[in-house]
Design a protein around this motif. Structure first.
Motif, PDB file in Angstrom:
ATOM      1  N   MET A 152    -110.830  13.837 -40.335  1.00 53.16           N
ATOM      2  CA  MET A 152    -111.003  15.240 -39.955  1.00 53.16           C
ATOM      3  C   MET A 152    -111.357  15.360 -38.468  1.00 53.16           C
ATOM      4  O   MET A 152    -110.930  16.302 -37.786  1.00 53.16           O
ATOM      5  N   GLY A 153    -112.106  14.392 -37.938  1.00 48.67           N
ATOM      6  CA  GLY A 153    -112.411  14.401 -36.506  1.00 48.67           C
ATOM      7  C   GLY A 153    -111.150  14.243 -35.669  1.00 48.67           C
ATOM      8  O   GLY A 153    -110.967  14.932 -34.646  1.00 48.67           O
ATOM      9  N   LEU A 154    -110.253  13.360 -36.075  1.00 49.43           N
ATOM     10  CA  LEU A 154    -108.983  13.169 -35.381  1.00 49.43           C
ATOM     11  C   LEU A 154    -108.135  14.433 -35.446  1.00 49.43           C
ATOM     12  O   LEU A 154    -107.483  14.826 -34.458  1.00 49.43           O
ATOM     13  N   PHE A 155    -108.172  15.094 -36.587  1.00 49.61           N
ATOM     14  CA  PHE A 155    -107.449  16.352 -36.775  1.00 49.61           C
ATOM     15  C   PHE A 155    -107.940  17.418 -35.787  1.00 49.61           C
ATOM     16  O   PHE A 155    -107.142  18.148 -35.187  1.00 49.61           O
ATOM     17  N   ILE A 156    -109.241  17.498 -35.603  1.00 52.84           N
ATOM     18  CA  ILE A 156    -109.829  18.477 -34.673  1.00 52.84           C
ATOM     19  C   ILE A 156    -109.355  18.213 -33.248  1.00 52.84           C
ATOM     20  O   ILE A 156    -108.937  19.135 -32.527  1.00 52.84           O
ATOM     21  N   VAL A 157    -109.394  16.969 -32.822  1.00 50.92           N
ATOM     22  CA  VAL A 157    -108.974  16.596 -31.465  1.00 50.92           C
ATOM     23  C   VAL A 157    -107.514  16.970 -31.216  1.00 50.92           C
ATOM     24  O   VAL A 157    -107.163  17.540 -30.180  1.00 50.92           O
ATOM     25  N   GLY A 158    -106.646  16.666 -32.184  1.00 57.47           N
ATOM     26  CA  GLY A 158    -105.228  16.964 -32.026  1.00 57.47           C
ATOM     27  C   GLY A 158    -104.943  18.439 -31.882  1.00 57.47           C
ATOM     28  O   GLY A 158    -104.108  18.852 -31.054  1.00 57.47           O
ATOM     29  N   ASN A 159    -105.623  19.264 -32.651  1.00 54.09           N
ATOM     30  CA  ASN A 159    -105.382  20.707 -32.565  1.00 54.09           C
ATOM     31  C   ASN A 159    -105.941  21.313 -31.290  1.00 54.09           C
ATOM     32  O   ASN A 159    -105.358  22.254 -30.740  1.00 54.09           O
ATOM     33  N   LEU A 160    -107.052  20.783 -30.789  1.00 51.46           N
ATOM     34  CA  LEU A 160    -107.565  21.246 -29.496  1.00 51.46           C
ATOM     35  C   LEU A 160    -106.585  20.902 -28.382  1.00 51.46           C
ATOM     36  O   LEU A 160    -106.353  21.707 -27.471  1.00 51.46           O
ATOM     37  N   LEU A 161    -105.993  19.716 -28.455  1.00 55.09           N
ATOM     38  CA  LEU A 161    -105.001  19.314 -27.458  1.00 55.09           C
ATOM     39  C   LEU A 161    -103.782  20.232 -27.504  1.00 55.09           C
ATOM     40  O   LEU A 161    -103.248  20.631 -26.453  1.00 55.09           O
ATOM     41  N   SER A 162    -103.342  20.610 -28.701  1.00 52.30           N
ATOM     42  CA  SER A 162    -102.216  21.537 -28.836  1.00 52.30           C
ATOM     43  C   SER A 162    -102.548  22.896 -28.244  1.00 52.30           C
ATOM     44  O   SER A 162    -101.716  23.520 -27.577  1.00 52.30           O
ATOM     45  N   ALA A 163    -103.765  23.360 -28.480  1.00 50.69           N
ATOM     46  CA  ALA A 163    -104.174  24.675 -27.984  1.00 50.69           C
ATOM     47  C   ALA A 163    -104.215  24.725 -26.462  1.00 50.69           C
ATOM     48  O   ALA A 163    -103.951  25.774 -25.863  1.00 50.69           O
ATOM     49  N   LEU A 164    -104.539  23.605 -25.826  1.00 51.95           N
ATOM     50  CA  LEU A 164    -104.714  23.577 -24.373  1.00 51.95           C
ATOM     51  C   LEU A 164    -103.509  22.999 -23.632  1.00 51.95           C
ATOM     52  O   LEU A 164    -103.533  22.909 -22.403  1.00 51.95           O
ATOM     53  N   ALA A 165    -102.456  22.614 -24.349  1.00 52.41           N
ATOM     54  CA  ALA A 165    -101.327  21.894 -23.759  1.00 52.41           C
ATOM     55  C   ALA A 165    -100.642  22.693 -22.646  1.00 52.41           C
ATOM     56  O   ALA A 165    -100.165  23.806 -22.884  1.00 52.41           O
ATOM     57  N   PRO A 166    -100.549  22.121 -21.424  1.00 47.31           N
ATOM     58  CA  PRO A 166     -99.893  22.825 -20.322  1.00 47.31           C
ATOM     59  C   PRO A 166     -98.363  22.743 -20.389  1.00 47.31           C
ATOM     60  O   PRO A 166     -97.671  23.571 -19.793  1.00 47.31           O
ATOM     61  N   THR A 167     -97.828  21.752 -21.096  1.00 47.29           N
ATOM     62  CA  THR A 167     -96.376  21.580 -21.209  1.00 47.29           C
ATOM     63  C   THR A 167     -95.992  21.350 -22.661  1.00 47.29           C
ATOM     64  O   THR A 167     -96.830  21.025 -23.499  1.00 47.29           O
ATOM     65  N   PHE A 168     -94.699  21.508 -22.935  1.00 49.44           N
ATOM     66  CA  PHE A 168     -94.203  21.291 -24.291  1.00 49.44           C
ATOM     67  C   PHE A 168     -94.451  19.855 -24.735  1.00 49.44           C
ATOM     68  O   PHE A 168     -94.819  19.606 -25.889  1.00 49.44           O
ATOM     69  N   SER A 169     -94.270  18.898 -23.833  1.00 50.13           N
ATOM     70  CA  SER A 169     -94.466  17.489 -24.180  1.00 50.13           C
ATOM     71  C   SER A 169     -95.899  17.211 -24.594  1.00 50.13           C
ATOM     72  O   SER A 169     -96.150  16.471 -25.557  1.00 50.13           O
ATOM     73  N   VAL A 170     -96.859  17.811 -23.894  1.00 55.91           N
ATOM     74  CA  VAL A 170     -98.274  17.611 -24.218  1.00 55.91           C
ATOM     75  C   VAL A 170     -98.589  18.247 -25.564  1.00 55.91           C
ATOM     76  O   VAL A 170     -99.339  17.684 -26.368  1.00 55.91           O
ATOM     77  N   MET A 171     -97.995  19.410 -25.837  1.00 54.98           N
ATOM     78  CA  MET A 171     -98.235  20.034 -27.135  1.00 54.98           C
ATOM     79  C   MET A 171     -97.681  19.162 -28.258  1.00 54.98           C
ATOM     80  O   MET A 171     -98.299  19.022 -29.319  1.00 54.98           O
ATOM     81  N   LEU A 172     -96.516  18.560 -28.017  1.00 53.00           N
ATOM     82  CA  LEU A 172     -95.932  17.677 -29.015  1.00 53.00           C
ATOM     83  C   LEU A 172     -96.858  16.487 -29.279  1.00 53.00           C
ATOM     84  O   LEU A 172     -97.037  16.070 -30.432  1.00 53.00           O
ATOM     85  N   ILE A 173     -97.478  15.964 -28.225  1.00 57.18           N
ATOM     86  CA  ILE A 173     -98.437  14.868 -28.385  1.00 57.18           C
ATOM     87  C   ILE A 173     -99.629  15.328 -29.228  1.00 57.18           C
ATOM     88  O   ILE A 173    -100.096  14.616 -30.119  1.00 57.18           O
ATOM     89  N   GLY A 174    -100.121  16.537 -28.953  1.00 58.78           N
ATOM     90  CA  GLY A 174    -101.232  17.076 -29.729  1.00 58.78           C
ATOM     91  C   GLY A 174    -100.889  17.214 -31.198  1.00 58.78           C
ATOM     92  O   GLY A 174    -101.706  16.903 -32.074  1.00 58.78           O
ATOM     93  N   ARG A 175     -99.659  17.642 -31.472  1.00 57.23           N
ATOM     94  CA  ARG A 175     -99.209  17.764 -32.860  1.00 57.23           C
ATOM     95  C   ARG A 175     -99.190  16.398 -33.546  1.00 57.23           C
ATOM     96  O   ARG A 175     -99.603  16.259 -34.698  1.00 57.23           O
ATOM     97  N   VAL A 176     -98.723  15.386 -32.827  1.00 60.88           N
ATOM     98  CA  VAL A 176     -98.657  14.042 -33.400  1.00 60.88           C
ATOM     99  C   VAL A 176    -100.060  13.502 -33.659  1.00 60.88           C
ATOM    100  O   VAL A 176    -100.324  12.903 -34.711  1.00 60.88           O
ATOM    101  N   VAL A 177    -100.988  13.726 -32.714  1.00 63.24           N
ATOM    102  CA  VAL A 177    -102.375  13.261 -32.886  1.00 63.24           C
ATOM    103  C   VAL A 177    -102.986  13.883 -34.142  1.00 63.24           C
ATOM    104  O   VAL A 177    -103.594  13.201 -34.968  1.00 63.24           O
TER     105      VAL A 177
END
Length: 402
Positions: free
Chosen positions: A75-100
């Motif tokens: 669940m901690g990993l899930f939280i980190v990934g969604n925060l990264l998606s929310a803050l992603a400056p580019t599509f590639s970074v958002m995709l990384i957040g989704r994968v995390v």
């Protein structure tokens, strides 16, 4: 049902919200990043592939960790990934957040399924698994539509920040309600891997890939299909997703109830009907009322397969079910990734937004064929033991007729 199942359902609610909410927000995300709808569909494919590979990876890493602690780490990993998606400056970074975020998905449901099944009597196992998955289905009634509405109103980034907050609630629920359950003694990685030598486990996973892939072939592109083909306004996507979610809730509970009574017949009916409904969706998608009814049916029939397929894997991987259970969750998402990609291919090829429904119908029909094959093999394998058993009372042949 034990209260711990509520904690698992809370975690499943958060995970289900982030998995499905992207489908209602594909047009907004695509517009914001300046990419096409099929390209934005990679956010679905990337998440699904992350689940597929993350499920065995995280489960193997967690073999030395007590199950409750592992659920909390996931669940901690899930939280980190969604925060990264929310803050992603580019599509590639958002995709990384989704994968995390996706790396937590498969192992959470895989380990959670084993925990849920261990908490109840043998004849209640499918029902307990269905209870946990209720969090996933309710997410589609509440979390996904609300997240879609928020994303369309104030921005999709707010939606993913809210999903991260849901993860925090899920983490607290697991910490508070799930009992300490030590790792099963005497079960090593080689025992877990041995389950994959069982042809029935592999067939169940293949059914999972194809059957649930059929659902996602249609639902991944539900927003552009309903706005461009059926003629719904953008805001209508929210309540259409509610209908899909309501169908999921009902189908999941019915599937759990009947899987404990007649597992294979439940699969035959749900997969066969799903193939027919998906094929019809190419026609009903042109009518608002008919398309709304079809969306609810796809949710119901698709999720009616989840408890029986998960239980079948647990039954045939008995003794070391954790990795097989997690990999089967990955199989659901392999189906998602495959169908999302195939749906994008047929759309990009110019066949229109309803073309993914044909892809889904073919996938569901293939899953039904595998279900029949699985039953045939099971009956064939049981014949030798039946012959041996019947040969014992040979001097009393009348017994065989009773």
């Amino acid at each position: 049902m034990p209260l711990a199942l509520l904690a698992l359902a809370i975690g499943a609610f958060g995970i289900g919200t982030t998995e499905f909410v992207i489908m209602g927000l594909l047009p907004e995300v695509a517009s914001d990043y300046g990419v096409s709808i099929p390209t934005a569909g990679l956010l679905v494919t990337g998440y699904a592939l992350g689940v597929m590979f993350g499920a065995p990876l995280m489960t193997v890493l967690g073999t030395k960790i007590p199950r409750k602690r592992m659920l909390m780490l996931l669940m901690g990993l899930f939280i980190v990934g969604n925060l990264l998606s929310a803050l992603a400056p580019t599509f590639s970074v958002m995709l990384i957040g989704r994968v995390v975020a996706s790396l937590a998905h498969g192992a959470f449901f895989g380990i959670g399924s084993v925990v849920a099944a261990d908490l109840v009597a043998p004849d209640k196992k499918a029902g307990a698994i269905a209870m946990m998955f209720t969090g996933l289905t309710v997410a589609n009634v509440v979390g996904v539509p609300l997240g879609t509405l928020v994303g369309q109103s104030v921005g999709w980034r707010v939606t993913f920040a809210a999903v991260a907050a849901l993860g925090v609630i899920g983490l607290a629920g697991v910490a508070k309600l799930v009992p300490d359950m030590p790792r099963a003694e005497g079960v090593r990685l080689r025992h877990e891997l041995a389950a994959f030598k069982n042809v029935q486990v592999l067939l169940a996973m293949a059914m999972t890939v194809l059957g649930f892939g059929g659902v996602f072939a249609a639902i991944t592109y539900i927003a552009p299909m309903m706005t461009h083909v059926a003629g719904f306004a953008d805001g209508s996507v929210t309540w259409l997703l509610v209908l899909f979610g309501l169908g999921m809730v009902g189908g999941n509970l019915v599937g759990g109830r009947f899987a404990d009574r007649a597992l294979m017949p439940m699969l035959y009916v749900s997969l066969g009907a799903l193939a027919v409904v998906l094929a019809l969706f190419t026609l009903t998608a042109h009518n608002k009322i008919a398309s709304a009814v079809t969306i609810a049916l796809i949710g119901a029939l698709g999720f009616a397969t989840v408890p029986p397929l998960q239980k079948r894997v647990l039954d045939h991987a008995h003794g070391a079910p954790t990795l097989a259970s997690a990999v089967n969750i990955g199989a659901f998402n392999l189906g998602n990734a495959l169908s999302a990609w195939l749906g994008g291919v047929v759309i990009a090829a110019g066949f229109g937004y309803t073309a993914p429904n044909w892809v889904g119908a073919v996938l569901a029909a293939a899953a039904l064929v595998l279900a029949v094959l699985s039953a045939v093999i099971e009956r064939r394998d049981s014949v030798p033991s039946e012959v041996v058993a019947s040969s014992v009372p040979a001097e009393q042949p009348t017994v065989a007729h009773h």
